[in-house]
Design a protein around this motif. Structure first.
Motif, PDB file in Angstrom:
ATOM      1  N   SER A   1       0.835  -1.218   0.000  1.00 47.16           N
ATOM      2  CA  SER A   1       0.000   0.000   0.000  1.00 47.16           C
ATOM      3  C   SER A   1       0.861   1.255   0.000  1.00 47.16           C
ATOM      4  O   SER A   1       0.584   2.205  -0.734  1.00 47.16           O
ATOM      5  CB  SER A   1      -0.919   0.026   1.225  1.00 47.16           C
ATOM      6  N   PHE A   2       1.908   1.256   0.829  1.00 45.04           N
ATOM      7  CA  PHE A   2       2.809   2.399   0.884  1.00 45.04           C
ATOM      8  C   PHE A   2       3.489   2.604  -0.457  1.00 45.04           C
ATOM      9  O   PHE A   2       3.597   3.734  -0.945  1.00 45.04           O
ATOM     10  CB  PHE A   2       3.854   2.200   1.988  1.00 45.04           C
ATOM     11  N   LEU A   3       3.931   1.523  -1.069  1.00 45.46           N
ATOM     12  CA  LEU A   3       4.599   1.609  -2.367  1.00 45.46           C
ATOM     13  C   LEU A   3       3.650   2.154  -3.433  1.00 45.46           C
ATOM     14  O   LEU A   3       4.012   3.062  -4.188  1.00 45.46           O
ATOM     15  CB  LEU A   3       5.136   0.235  -2.771  1.00 45.46           C
ATOM     16  N   ILE A   4       2.433   1.638  -3.471  1.00 44.08           N
ATOM     17  CA  ILE A   4       1.439   2.106  -4.452  1.00 44.08           C
ATOM     18  C   ILE A   4       1.114   3.576  -4.221  1.00 44.08           C
ATOM     19  O   ILE A   4       1.065   4.376  -5.163  1.00 44.08           O
ATOM     20  CB  ILE A   4       0.175   1.232  -4.404  1.00 44.08           C
ATOM     21  N   ASP A   5       0.891   3.961  -2.973  1.00 49.26           N
ATOM     22  CA  ASP A   5       0.593   5.364  -2.654  1.00 49.26           C
ATOM     23  C   ASP A   5       1.750   6.272  -3.056  1.00 49.26           C
ATOM     24  O   ASP A   5       1.536   7.375  -3.564  1.00 49.26           O
ATOM     25  CB  ASP A   5       0.292   5.529  -1.162  1.00 49.26           C
ATOM     26  N   SER A   6       2.984   5.809  -2.822  1.00 50.82           N
ATOM     27  CA  SER A   6       4.154   6.615  -3.179  1.00 50.82           C
ATOM     28  C   SER A   6       4.253   6.799  -4.689  1.00 50.82           C
ATOM     29  O   SER A   6       4.523   7.893  -5.179  1.00 50.82           O
ATOM     30  CB  SER A   6       5.440   5.947  -2.672  1.00 50.82           C
ATOM     31  N   ILE A   7       4.036   5.729  -5.430  1.00 47.51           N
ATOM     32  CA  ILE A   7       4.096   5.798  -6.896  1.00 47.51           C
ATOM     33  C   ILE A   7       3.012   6.739  -7.415  1.00 47.51           C
ATOM     34  O   ILE A   7       3.272   7.591  -8.262  1.00 47.51           O
ATOM     35  CB  ILE A   7       3.984   4.388  -7.509  1.00 47.51           C
TER      36      ILE A   7
ATOM     37  N   PHE B   1       3.906  10.433  -6.806  1.00 53.84           N
ATOM     38  CA  PHE B   1       4.931  10.999  -7.668  1.00 53.84           C
ATOM     39  C   PHE B   1       4.555  11.006  -9.155  1.00 53.84           C
ATOM     40  O   PHE B   1       5.226  11.641  -9.951  1.00 53.84           O
ATOM     41  CB  PHE B   1       6.270  10.281  -7.475  1.00 53.84           C
ATOM     42  N   ILE B   2       3.528  10.289  -9.512  1.00 56.23           N
ATOM     43  CA  ILE B   2       3.110  10.276 -10.939  1.00 56.23           C
ATOM     44  C   ILE B   2       2.078  11.323 -11.196  1.00 56.23           C
ATOM     45  O   ILE B   2       1.639  12.176 -10.961  1.00 56.23           O
ATOM     46  CB  ILE B   2       2.529   8.892 -11.328  1.00 56.23           C
TER      47      ILE B   2
END
Length: 131
Positions: A121-127, A130-131
Motif C-alpha cells: 500500500s505504501f509503495l502504491i501510494d508513493s508511486i 509521484f506520478i
C-alpha cells in the motif's frame, strides 16, 4: 522483513515455549530478553530504513507547523510504540495459558501478511503521489 518472519514461522526456528522456559535460578528467560530486545529493535536495519524514509517524511510534514508539532509527532510516535510493546508484553505474559507454538507461528504469519499489505500500500501510494 515479513518474508523472513513467515520463513521463520514455517521452519519453526522461533518458539514461544522456549522463550518462556525458566533458567536454573527460576527466573524466566523472557525477562532477560527485554533489554536485548530493545537494543535489537534500535539496531534493526528496518528501524533505520523506516526513520530514513517514512519517519523523515512525517517529521518534515510536521515541521511545517513548527517545533511543537515536530516534537508532538515524535513523542506521540515513541509513546505509541511503547504502548504497543507494553500491550504485546501484557498479552504474552497473560496469554501463556492459551498461546502455544502452533498458534504463535500462525499469528506471526498473519501479522507478516499485514506487513506485506502495508508495504505494498505504501509503495502504491508513493508511486501514485509521484506520478
Amino acid at each position: 522483513m515479513a518474508a523472513d518472519m513467515i520463513k521463520s514461522a514455517l521452519s519453526k526456528k522461533i518458539s514461544f515455549e522456549k522463550a518462556l522456559e525458566k533458567d536454573s535460578d527460576g527466573e524466566e528467560k523472557l525477562r532477560a530478553l527485554i533489554l536485548p530486545g530493545a537494543l535489537i529493535s534500535i539496531a534493526n536495519p528496518y528501524w533505520t530504513i523506516w526513520w530514513a524514509t517514512i519517519g523523515m517524511t512525517y517529521l518534515a510534514n510536521a515541521s511545517q507547523y513548527g517545533n511543537t508539532a515536530t516534537a508532538s509527532f515524535f513523542m506521540g510516535h515513541i509513546s505509541a510504540d511503547f504502548a504497543w510493546y507494553a500491550l504485546i508484553a501484557f498479552f504474552i505474559s497473560k496469554g501463556r495459558k492459551f498461546l502455544n507454538d502452533s498458534i504463535y507461528h500462525k499469528l506471526i504469519i498473519v501479522f507478516s501478511l499485514f506487513l506485506i499489505y502495508f508495504g505494498v500500500s505504501f509503495l502504491i501510494d508513493s508511486i501514485q503521489y509521484f506520478i
